[in-house]
Scaffold this motif. Sequence first.
Motif, PDB file in Angstrom:
ATOM      1  N   GLN A 116       0.831  -1.207   0.000  1.00 24.32           N
ATOM      2  CA  GLN A 116       0.000   0.000   0.000  1.00 24.32           C
ATOM      3  C   GLN A 116       0.869   1.262   0.000  1.00 24.32           C
ATOM      4  O   GLN A 116       0.535   2.243  -0.667  1.00 24.32           O
ATOM      5  N   ILE A 117       1.965   1.242   0.739  1.00 24.03           N
ATOM      6  CA  ILE A 117       2.867   2.395   0.759  1.00 24.03           C
ATOM      7  C   ILE A 117       3.499   2.611  -0.612  1.00 24.03           C
ATOM      8  O   ILE A 117       3.634   3.754  -1.082  1.00 24.03           O
ATOM      9  N   GLN A 118       3.830   1.534  -1.271  1.00 24.66           N
ATOM     10  CA  GLN A 118       4.443   1.665  -2.594  1.00 24.66           C
ATOM     11  C   GLN A 118       3.465   2.251  -3.599  1.00 24.66           C
ATOM     12  O   GLN A 118       3.820   3.124  -4.407  1.00 24.66           O
ATOM     13  N   VAL A 119       2.210   1.813  -3.568  1.00 20.92           N
ATOM     14  CA  VAL A 119       1.215   2.337  -4.512  1.00 20.92           C
ATOM     15  C   VAL A 119       0.914   3.797  -4.221  1.00 20.92           C
ATOM     16  O   VAL A 119       0.855   4.638  -5.140  1.00 20.92           O
ATOM     17  N   LEU A 120       0.726   4.158  -2.951  1.00 17.62           N
ATOM     18  CA  LEU A 120       0.409   5.542  -2.605  1.00 17.62           C
ATOM     19  C   LEU A 120       1.562   6.484  -2.936  1.00 17.62           C
ATOM     20  O   LEU A 120       1.347   7.593  -3.447  1.00 17.62           O
ATOM     21  N   SER A 121       2.771   6.055  -2.650  1.00 17.68           N
ATOM     22  CA  SER A 121       3.921   6.916  -2.963  1.00 17.68           C
ATOM     23  C   SER A 121       4.105   7.091  -4.462  1.00 17.68           C
ATOM     24  O   SER A 121       4.570   8.148  -4.914  1.00 17.68           O
ATOM     25  N   THR A 122       3.732   6.101  -5.245  1.00 14.73           N
ATOM     26  CA  THR A 122       3.832   6.230  -6.700  1.00 14.73           C
ATOM     27  C   THR A 122       2.761   7.174  -7.253  1.00 14.73           C
ATOM     28  O   THR A 122       3.029   7.985  -8.148  1.00 14.73           O
ATOM     29  N   LEU A 123       1.551   7.068  -6.710  1.00 18.70           N
ATOM     30  CA  LEU A 123       0.459   7.893  -7.227  1.00 18.70           C
ATOM     31  C   LEU A 123       0.637   9.365  -6.889  1.00 18.70           C
ATOM     32  O   LEU A 123       0.263  10.239  -7.681  1.00 18.70           O
ATOM     33  N   PHE A 124       1.181   9.683  -5.716  1.00 23.89           N
ATOM     34  CA  PHE A 124       1.221  11.068  -5.265  1.00 23.89           C
ATOM     35  C   PHE A 124       2.637  11.626  -5.209  1.00 23.89           C
ATOM     36  O   PHE A 124       2.884  12.610  -4.497  1.00 23.89           O
ATOM     37  N   GLU A 125       3.567  11.027  -5.937  1.00 27.41           N
ATOM     38  CA  GLU A 125       4.908  11.584  -6.034  1.00 27.41           C
ATOM     39  C   GLU A 125       4.854  12.917  -6.765  1.00 27.41           C
ATOM     40  O   GLU A 125       4.086  13.105  -7.715  1.00 27.41           O
ATOM     41  N   ALA A 126       5.651  13.867  -6.327  1.00 27.98           N
ATOM     42  CA  ALA A 126       5.514  15.248  -6.811  1.00 27.98           C
ATOM     43  C   ALA A 126       5.827  15.388  -8.296  1.00 27.98           C
ATOM     44  O   ALA A 126       5.253  16.247  -8.973  1.00 27.98           O
TER      45      ALA A 126
END
Length: 454
Positions: A21-31
């Motif tokens: 879940q952390i990997q998906v969220l960090s990919t979607l909302f990376e600046a």
Amino acid sequence: MAPLESVRQELSQQFPCRKDQIQVLSTLFEASFPSPPTTVVHGLEATGKSVVVRAVLQALDVPHAIIDSKECITTRQLLEQAVAATRNSVHQALGTGLLHGNQIKCETVNALENHLEKNIKDVPKFVLVFDGVDRQKEAPMTLLPGLARLGTIIPNLSIVFIITVPNPRLLHLPGTPHIQFPTYSKEDMITILSLDPQDIFLERVDEERYDYGEEEASEDKAWLWPRYCAVVWDSIGKGAARDLRTFTLICYNLWRPFVQPIVDGTHGTRDFSKLLVSRRSIFQGDEALTGKIISAKPSAEDQNNRSKPTFLELPYYAKFLLCAGYLASYNPPRQDKIYFMKSTERKRRRRGGNAGGRASKHRKIPRHLLNPSPFSLDRMLAILQSILIHPVAQTGQISAQIATLTSLRLLLRTGAGTADLLDPATRFRVNCSWEYVSSLGRSVGIELRDYLAT
């Protein structure tokens, strides 16, 4: 800003069992990458949805605002909090500080769109999170679909919904990414609790006397705590702990009784099998599941009080009135001269057989097992004067006690009657059991069986 991989690694260590879940969220909302206009994060309670989303957004240093629906009573309050939180977050990200001004009025989703376009125009990306929005009070049917389309209207805005159970028709918006937070398994819960093992000894052990220092204590509690949590899950948690929060509470409640033999010196810190056999009783009861208000072992005085029947405490003459009403309701009017006349000395006898001494062909049912019959007020007052130990005048006090019994529904009015409750022609019916009125009579020195017809 730290590289993306280092952020993922740090968050995975902070929140174990949530690496995907952390990997998906960090990919979607990376600046440096565009984010989806709407994202749904769903999962049951105590699965880490809110805390992981907040930690990811803070680690990526993305301007964001989180609105907790539990703090909003109405939809208007939800929208106004969204406007205020967005404005403060943008000014904080730009380095201008927080704004303290009058609250902006926002009643509709269209007004929210206008405010968001003005507030986030100076930032490249903004994430607006609605936590628990599926349980929003007084929410119209068009609230979630309207909020979901804000991301498609405003280019630099991304909406995140944190909900419990997703619904395919919740947003009316196809192509929305969903991120699931599954419930923790047994291994996941033990892994999470093992990050912070509890101390075996509350007080510091004398190192010179027992040759037991801080390093040995840390090793022992790291060895004993996961095995103890596994036993708690197999015995109690599997059936009673529905989430991580409840399982953690049960483990904390049983830990001190479990390690008490180690503190007393009966068992060693590595004698887990002997310790489990000696303390198996704490895993067989439900003391850890009951609330703190309920005492585990009631005292002898509490048990004696529970064994005694409790009755409604009534005024002195109200007890006589209720006894008189019970006798008037269960005794035939034609037998009032037999049971309530005081002019001659008489013997009250049970009338159950024939005069010739032959057995009756029909068994009579006790009158207190039948339905109560209606009676008039003047008849009840006449019986009251008969059963009273000393005569009393019919004053306002007696009338007040009759009104009290009527308000308590121990006496019920029957029929249409008159509007006056104390009219002599008003008819009543008693509304209490034989056990209650007999105990009430004994408290004032009356044995109702001597006055009750058979």
